[in-house]
Design an enzyme around this catalytic site. Structure first.
Site, PDB file in Angstrom:
ATOM      1  N   THR A   8      32.899 129.119  33.160  1.00 52.56           N
ATOM      2  CA  THR A   8      33.461 127.789  32.925  1.00 52.56           C
ATOM      3  C   THR A   8      34.584 127.562  33.927  1.00 52.56           C
ATOM      4  O   THR A   8      35.144 128.524  34.470  1.00 52.56           O
ATOM      5  CB  THR A   8      34.022 127.653  31.497  1.00 52.56           C
ATOM      6  OG1 THR A   8      35.017 128.665  31.277  1.00 52.56           O
ATOM      7  CG2 THR A   8      32.921 127.792  30.454  1.00 52.56           C
ATOM      8  N   HIS A  53      33.568 122.688  23.830  1.00 50.49           N
ATOM      9  CA  HIS A  53      32.152 122.999  24.022  1.00 50.49           C
ATOM     10  C   HIS A  53      31.774 124.354  23.450  1.00 50.49           C
ATOM     11  O   HIS A  53      30.610 124.733  23.481  1.00 50.49           O
ATOM     12  CB  HIS A  53      31.778 122.956  25.504  1.00 50.49           C
ATOM     13  CG  HIS A  53      31.877 121.593  26.105  1.00 50.49           C
ATOM     14  ND1 HIS A  53      31.179 120.516  25.621  1.00 50.49           N
ATOM     15  CD2 HIS A  53      32.610 121.128  27.144  1.00 50.49           C
ATOM     16  CE1 HIS A  53      31.463 119.441  26.341  1.00 50.49           C
ATOM     17  NE2 HIS A  53      32.335 119.784  27.259  1.00 50.49           N
TER      18      HIS A  53
END
Length: 275
Positions: A219, A104
Site C-alpha cells: 500500500t 480498506h
C-alpha cells in the site's frame, strides 16, 4: 527599550524548530503504511486505483517507479531452494491491542511491545497485522482467499513482513477469537476499538518452509527494501470469516488486493530445512 532584533531572532528560531519537528514527523510517517487509506482505492482504471497510486502524491512515487515492488507471483521454477536462512524464530508475547478500520482493511495494532522476530541476525518488533482478500501474493499463478500480513519494524526502520495465505476450508482459530470484536466494528460508526490483550503466538503458521525476497509495502507509499517471508503452507479460513473482514471495513469493495508486480530479476529463495 524593547529589543526588536532579539525578539525577531527568537521568533525565527522557534519557527525553524517547529518546521524541523513537523518535517521529521512527516518523513517518519511517510516511511510506513498510511494510517488512513481513503486517499486511494483498489478499483481498476480508477483515478485513485493501483495504476495511479504513484501519481497521487510525490511521496508515493515508488508505487509507480519502484523496481522492487510487492506483491509478486512465487513461481516454483524460479525459486532458489536454500537451507541457510533458518527458521522463522518468533519471540512474541501478549500485548494490549486495538482493532482499527483504516479505510480498506482492518488492522490489529499492538499498543505495547508484542515481541520480535529475528531475520538475518536482526530483530524486528511486531507492530501490527492486517488482512487482504483475495490474497495479494500468488503461488504459481494461483490466488487464494485471504492473506495475513504481520508487519515488523527494526531499529534501522527497515520493515519485515511475515505472510500467511489462506484457502477456503475450516475456520481459522485466531480470526475466530476476534469475530465478536469484528462484528462490533461492523455495527459501529467509530473507526477503532480496543480489544484488550491479544497473544500473537496464537497465529498458526504450521510450516517451517517459507519464501524470502526483498520487496515493498503493498500500500502507499510502497516503501522498498522490505524483507518478505511468505509461509509456504496455505492454511484455511471460512467464507464467513473472509466476508466478516470485508464487511467490517465499510468500503463496499469486494477486494483490497494490489495486483501482482513484476519480479524484475529479483532472487526469490525458498527455505527448506535439512531433515
Amino acid at each position: 527599550m524593547v529589543n526588536y532584533s532579539s525578539i525577531s531572532c527568537i521568533f525565527f528560531v522557534a519557527l525553524f524548530s517547529i518546521f524541523t519537528i513537523v518535517s521529521i514527523s512527516s518523513a517518519a510517517s511517510s516511511h510506513g503504511e498510511v494510517e488512513d487509506e481513503r486517499e486511494f482505492n483498489y478499483k481498476k482504471n480508477d483515478e485513485k486505483g493501483p495504476e495511479r497510486w504513484g501519481e497521487l502524491k510525490p511521496e508515493w512515487e515508488m508505487c509507480g517507479k519502484g523496481e522492487m515492488q510487492s506483491p509478486i507471483d512465487l513461481m516454483n521454477e524460479r525459486v532458489n531452494i536454500v537451507s541457510h536462512l533458518g527458521r522463522l524464530n518468533r519471540d512474541y508475547n501478549p500485548s494490549n491491542a486495538t482493532l482499527k478500520n483504516r479505510g480498506h482493511d482492518i488492522m490489529l495494532k499492538f499498543e505495547d511491545g508484542a515481541g520480535t522476530i529475528k531475520i538475518n541476525g536482526f530483530e524486528y518488533e511486531l507492530q501490527q497485522l492486517h488482512w487482504h482478500s483475495p490474497s495479494e501474493h500468488t503461488i504459481n499463478g494461483r490466488r487464494f482467499a485471504l492473506e495475513l500480513h504481520m508487519v515488523h519494524e527494526g531499529r534501522n526502520r527497515r520493515m519485515a513482513v511475515v505472510t500467511v495465505l489462506y484457502k477456503i476450508g475450516r475456520a481459522d482459530t485466531f480470526i475466530r477469537s476476534l469475530e465478536k470484536e469484528l462484528e462490533g466494528i461492523a455495527e459501529m460508526e467509530e473507526a477503532e476499538k480496543n480489544v484488550g490483550m491479544i497473544d500473537p503466538t496464537k497465529i498458526k503458521i504450521g510450516s517451517r518452509k517459507y519464501y524470502r525476497y526483498t520487496g515493498s509495502l503493498t500500500t502507499p507509499p510502497c516503501t522498498q527494501n522490505v524483507t518478505w517471508s511468505v509461509v509456504r503452507k496455505v492454511r484455511t479460513v471460512t467464507r464467513k470469516q473472509v466476508k466478516l473482514l470485508r464487511v467490517a471495513v465499510h468500503d463496499d469493495a469486494n477486494s483490497n488486493a494490489r495486483p501482482v508486480q513484476p519480479t524484475n530479476k529479483r532472487i526469490v529463495h525458498l527455505y527448506r530445512p535439512i531433515v
